[in-house]
Every structure is written in structure tokens, then in C-alpha cells.
Write an enzyme that holds these catalytic residues in place. Structure first.
Site, short mmCIF file in Angstrom:
data_model
loop_
_atom_site.label_atom_id
_atom_site.label_comp_id
_atom_site.label_asym_id
_atom_site.label_seq_id
_atom_site.Cartn_x
_atom_site.Cartn_y
_atom_site.Cartn_z
CG ASP A 260 -6.24 0.72 68.95
OD1 ASP A 260 -7.34 1.58 69.67
OD2 ASP A 260 -6.11 0.72 67.93
CD GLU A 297 -11.12 1.18 70.69
OE1 GLU A 297 -11.73 2.10 70.45
OE2 GLU A 297 -10.12 0.92 70.14
#
Length: 606
Positions: A260, A297
């Protein structure tokens, strides 16, 4: 090298307890139902450890710091009574794995399906997902990606507020339920990835700072102080999170991790945390003989993440590409708010289809600076794209999915654009049948002040929205109804349009897996855009054969002449009656012309 932290069950009712707390004067382990706490012994790195006998799996414990305060274990594997209570000893060898023959899958072969465990099924558990594997197999999915499952406060959360990175969310079914799911996936030929968060920890139940400098004030993230990856005493902190990543891969048999928001993993050292993680994962591959994939990401559009070590890169296997989503979404919806202001042109979609990054060193008006670098020469399999995901749906104030924002025909057009592109496609749960239940932001915090802060923060973030909408529409993140309303409706086969959507996705995925669109991965792919007519044309040649895609985002039909000698093999035509449209394949060819209706796509070979 740091020690293995947590409560490590070593068999025969023996457990090694270990925690890093460099400045503590004393640490004791408090075992529930045993009267006297047991002192741990400190080493020169600041780890406190001791092996205890007569400790069975399932035993509850806490650590006592400096003879007074008791806290859960920051490396707890289980928090059965919630984030503020006892940690639990887990025996990883208690599960008999059935997937010894499984070796993993390359990113290039993946058709990814992102899901939230709590809202994917009515039961909201790991084992309930097993019951839906038939559906996913029929669709053609071969890789599941779970949103974060690290223990969070309460029973309703997206997972990004996790505070125990090693503990499996108890309300989802805990360690045993998760291992059953992974075994079932591998038995059926599914890979399974896990979304992990190494850029912050959630606010409630976050006791890790009581133990030592796990955070640094040198840098700040949108969630507060950054995790300490490069400041004083950072080595054991890095070890803590690398050990966590390797645990998911080795002890739980995940096939990879989605990392993330890595742009908020701040590390200015010579060996970046992500590169160290990548190298340690390589070592684990050599040890186990399995393939693991790390997919980041990032909003930086920086190819360093996926470049080889020899080129100064971090060697990750893939990264999400927001530019593809934004380019496609804005052309479909004409939305211009926030970061969407940087998109909205056919030329940007054309660029994203050809090379993933629109912003490759280009100036961003929204960010007021140049963004990204060039991805030229990199394999398309390094890039994961989507037309919906948890962020792009759930971080809208009302959580509307694409099916609520655009027409049925545009939904099919969007799906075909994504799946026929050169990149690795990722679907968001329910997308495959045009789900209209909104996916909204939800929490179940126990701290009233925190609940109020989340509610007010969410309202402030979307204050522009209330100029044109009634505030009564604001979905309260704390309300259970917000969570329940976000569940999928599995009765899609009762609705004709949803049945057609599912069948269309199924055909697209079949074609993708058969290699029908592989020519679009060619470096010599040709892309053209007509801004006025909102047409994207993509072509690639292989000898005498040409693969052609005509994507009509406009409001009127598009036609072009073709040679009468050309024999066309139509691969997919979204306006076909069999996909719920109003045309026949014969309508495509009309006296030497190709006709593509408004909001439709035609992909063919000649």
C-alpha cells in the site's frame, strides 16, 4: 540481524516470547491464569526474550513494561478479544497444508480480483469466500487479492486501520479460516495476494510506540509520524516489517503482496526498505521453490520500483497504474474534480494504452509540478490496471460504482478497454456483473472522540460536495448500515443486464487468457485518438495479420471504409445482441465499411 519477534511456538508446549523495547527497564510476560509474571532477558540489540514451558497454543498473554503497564504484543498473531486485550499464542504447524505441489504464478499470467472479506459475502469470512470460488472460476479469474486483514478495531473496517500487522482479523475467521481459504485457492489453481500496509498503523489500539521508536518525527505522512525506516534505531523496525512480509508468504502461503502507498514508506538510506524486502523475498523463493510477487501502489510513476537491481531498481514485480484508470474514467464520465483535472482527454487515454504512464515527466496542473519518468522499454506485465478498485470507488463520498455513473454500454466499453490493453487487469468485486450497491467507507471504532474525528474529517474532505447535494446523503462511516449497504448482491443472475455484463466479462477474460490481445503488447503498437469524435484506435501487426481495436467513447456512430478483399475475424463487439446490445455482427460490416455505434468497442483481426 534481528530476532524472530512475537510468541513463537516451538512445539511440545514451549514458546519463545520476544519483543524489541530498547529503552525499557524491564519486560515481563503476563500469562493469563498464571499468577506470577515472568521476566524476559534483554540482549545488546534491545530484544527481550525468554522461552517458557507448559504454554499451549491458544494461551492468552500480554507484556508488562517497567513493572506497571500491560500491553498486547506488537507482533501478536491473534487478538481474539480485540485490539485492546490479550494476545494469543498460535501454533503455525497446527495446519496440515495440502498445497505442496503449488509453485505460484507469474504476474504476466494473472487476472486479478480485488475483494474486501467483510463485504464480499453475506457471512463476511474467509471460509465464505471458498463458496464463491466456483463463480470466480467460471468468470476466468485466477488470482484473488484480499484487502488488508491485519487486526483492526471492531468488526467493520477497510483494513487500512490495522494495528497488529502479524495478527489475522479475528472476525473474518482468524488464522485457521485464512489457511483454509489459501489451501482451497491453491487446490483450485487460484493464486492469492494480500494487501499489506507498511506506511502507517491505525490510531486505535496502536500501542507499539510504548515499546520503542517504531515511528520517527523526521518525516510525516497523511496519517501522522512516519514509520522509522531510516532514523536512529531503525534496523529492528525494518526487521519487524520485513519479518511480517515473509511471514505472510512462508507461514500463510500467500503468493505475493500488494504494498500500500509505498510513496509514504520514507527511507533515505542507501538500501531502501523496498529493495531489502525484494531481496529477502528472492531468498525465500530460493528456499521454498515457489514464485512470489511484490506489487506496489505508488502515485509517483517512478519506474525505479520495478527496474532490475542492476539498473538501480528495487526489483519489484509490478506496480498499480492510476493514470490508466484516471484517463479512462474521465473520458467516460467527464468528471474533473480533484486529480481528475489532470485527465479527460482522448490523447491521455491513447498514451496510457500505449505506455501505462501519462505523467512520465510531464507537468501536472493538479500537483503544480512535473510527475513521473518514462516507462518505455519496460514489459507491460509490470503494470496492473483497473477501471474500479476500493480507492476509486470507496473514496468517492457516496461510494458509487461505475455501473451507477455510466450507461450499460459504457460499462462494457470500459471493461473491453481494460482487458484488451497490454497490462495485467484487476477487477474490483462485483464489477463483473455491474454491481450497483455502493462500496462506502466504514469503520467501527470504540473511541467516541476518534469516531467524531473520522466523521468530521470525512465531511471536510468532501465539503465541495455539499454545495450541490443534501448533507443528509452523507454516509456515516461508523454506522453499521454503511457497512451492510456495501455488501455485494449475489442475485445478479435474476437481472438480464447483469447477466449480460457477466457473460461479456467472461468472454473478454477468455480471449485475454488465450492470447487474443497479445499483439497489443508489442513495442510497435500504434495508437490514434480523435478528440472531437472521442475515438481511440489501436493496431498492431504480426506479418500479414493486423489486430485492430476501435473504441468509441463518443455519442455518435463511427464508420470507416475497408478493402472488400479484407476478411475480418471479429473477436469482440460490445453492441452485439448476445451481450445485451441491439446489433448483430453483420451490422459491423456494411457495404465495405466498418460501423461502430456510439459507446461501443469493436476488436477484430484482418
Amino acid at each position: 540481524m534481528g530476532k524472530k519477534v512475537g510468541a513463537v511456538y516451538i512445539g511440545h508446549e514451549k514458546v519463545e516470547f520476544c519483543v524489541w523495547a530498547p529503552f525499557a527497564e524491564s519486560i515481563e510476560v503476563v500469562v493469563k491464569n498464571i499468577q506470577e509474571p515472568v521476566a524476559l532477558t534483554k540482549d545488546d540489540q534491545g530484544y527481550w526474550c525468554k522461552t517458557l514451558n507448559d504454554i499451549k497454543p491458544g494461551t492468552l498473554y500480554k507484556f508488562r513494561l517497567n513493572k506497571k503497564d500491560e500491553f498486547p504484543d506488537p507482533a501478536s498473531l491473534s487478538q481474539p478479544q480485540g485490539v485492546h486485550s490479550w494476545s494469543q499464542v498460535i501454533d503455525h504447524s497446527g495446519h496440515s497444508w495440502q498445497d505442496n505441489a503449488w509453485k505460484g504464478r507469474e504476474v504476466d499470467d494473472m487476472i486479478i480480483y480485488e475483494l474486501h472479506v467483510g463485504t464480499f459475502t453475506p457471512a463476511g469470512t474467509f471460509e465464505a469466500i471458498i463458496e464463491k470460488l466456483d463463480h470466480l472460476e467460471e468468470l476466468g479469474i485466477n488470482t484473488l487479492e484480499l484487502m488488508p486483514i491485519a487486526q483492526f478495531p471492531g468488526e467493520r473496517n477497510w483494513g487500512y486501520d490495522g494495528v497488529y500487522p502479524f495478527a489475522v482479523q479475528d472476525s473474518y475467521g482468524g488464522v485457521n479460516g485464512l489457511k483454509k481459504l489459501i489451501d482451497a485457492c491453491h487446490d483450485r489453481g487460484f493464486s492469492i495476494l494480500l494487501d499489506v500496509v507498511y506506511n502507517h498503523l491505525g490510531p486505535e489500539g496502536n500501542y507499539i510506540s510504548q515499546y520503542g521508536p517504531y515511528f520517527t518525527d523526521k518525516y510525516h505522512t497523511p496519517w501522522g509520524s512516519a514509520l522509522n525506516f531510516d532514523d536512529e534505531y531503525s534496523d529492528p523496525v525494518r526487521h519487524h516489517f520485513i519479518q511480517n512480509a515473509l511471514m505472510w508468504l512462508e507461514d500463510f502461503h500467500f503468493d505475493g503482496l500488494r504494498l500500500d502507498a509505498v510513496h509514504e514508506i520514507i527511507d533515505r538510506g542507501a538500501r531502501h526498505f523496498l529493495k531489502e524486502l525484494s531481496e529477502k523475498t528472492d531468498e525465500l523463493e530460493a528456499k521454498t521453490g515457489r514464485r512470489y510477487n511484490l506489487i506496489a501502489e505508488s502515485d509517483l510513476n517512478d519506474t525505479k520500483l520495478i527496474k532490475e537491481y542492476s539498473e538501480g531498481g528495487f526489483g519489484l514485480e509490478g506496480q498499480w497504474v492510476d493514470d490508466f484508470h484516471h484517463s479512462l474514467h474521465t473520458v467516460l464520465t467527464d468528471e474533473k474534480a480533484g486529480y481528475y483535472a489532470d485527465f479527460g482527454k482522448m490523447e491521455y487515454l491513447k498514451k496510457a494504452f500505449k505506455q501505462a504512464f501519462v505523467y512520465d515527466g510531464k507537468y501536472s496542473n493538479f500537483r503544480k509540478r512535473s510527475v513521473g519518468n518514462s516507462p518505455k522499454g519496460l514489459d507491460p506485465s509490470n503494470f496492473v490496471i483497473c477501471i474500479q478498485n476500493h480507492d476509486q470507488v470507496g473514496n468517492r463520498l457516496l461510494g458509487e460504482r461505475l455501473a451507477e455513473l455510466v450507461s450499460f454500454e459504457k460499462q462494457k466499453l470500459a471493461a473491453a478497454t481494460m482487458i484488451s490493453s497490454p497490462y495485467v487487469p484487476m477487477l474490483f468485486m462485483g464489477e463483473e456483473f455491474g454491481e450497483k450497491n455502493r462500496f462506502q467507507y466504514f469503520v467501527s471504532h470504540g473511541d467516541a472522540d476518534l469516531v467524531q474525528a473520522v466523521q468530521e474529517g470525512r465531511k471536510k474532505e468532501f465539503e465541495y460536495f455539499f454545495h450541490s447535494h443534501a448533507e443528509g446523503e452523507f454516509p456515516d462511516p461508523q454506522a453499521e448500515t454503511t457497512f451492510k449497504n456495501s455488501r455485494l448482491d449475489w442475485h445478479f443472475k435474476e437481472e438480464e443486464q447483469k447477466k449480460h455484463t457477466f457473460a461479456f466479462y467472461k468472454e473478454l477474460i477468455k480471449l485475454k487468457k488465450e492470447g487474443a490481445f497479445d499483439l497489443f503488447k508489442s513495442q510497435s503498437i500504434n495508437t490514434e485518438a480523435d478528440e472531437e469524435k472521442k475515438i481511440l484506435k489501436v493496431s498492431a501487426r504480426d506479418g500479414n495479420s493486423v489486430l485492430m481495436g476501435i473504441y468509441n467513447f463518443g455519442n455518435s456512430a463511427y464508420s470507416e471504409e475497408i478493402s472488400e478483399k479484407e476478411k475480418l475475424q471479429v473477436l469482440i463487439f460490445s453492441a452485439d445482441k448476445k451481450w445485451g446490445g441491439d446489433r448483430k455482427i453483420e451490422d459491423v460490416l456494411n457495404s465495405g465499411k466498418i460501423n461502430v455505434p456510439a459507446e461501443a468497442v469493436l476488436i477484430y483481426r484482418s
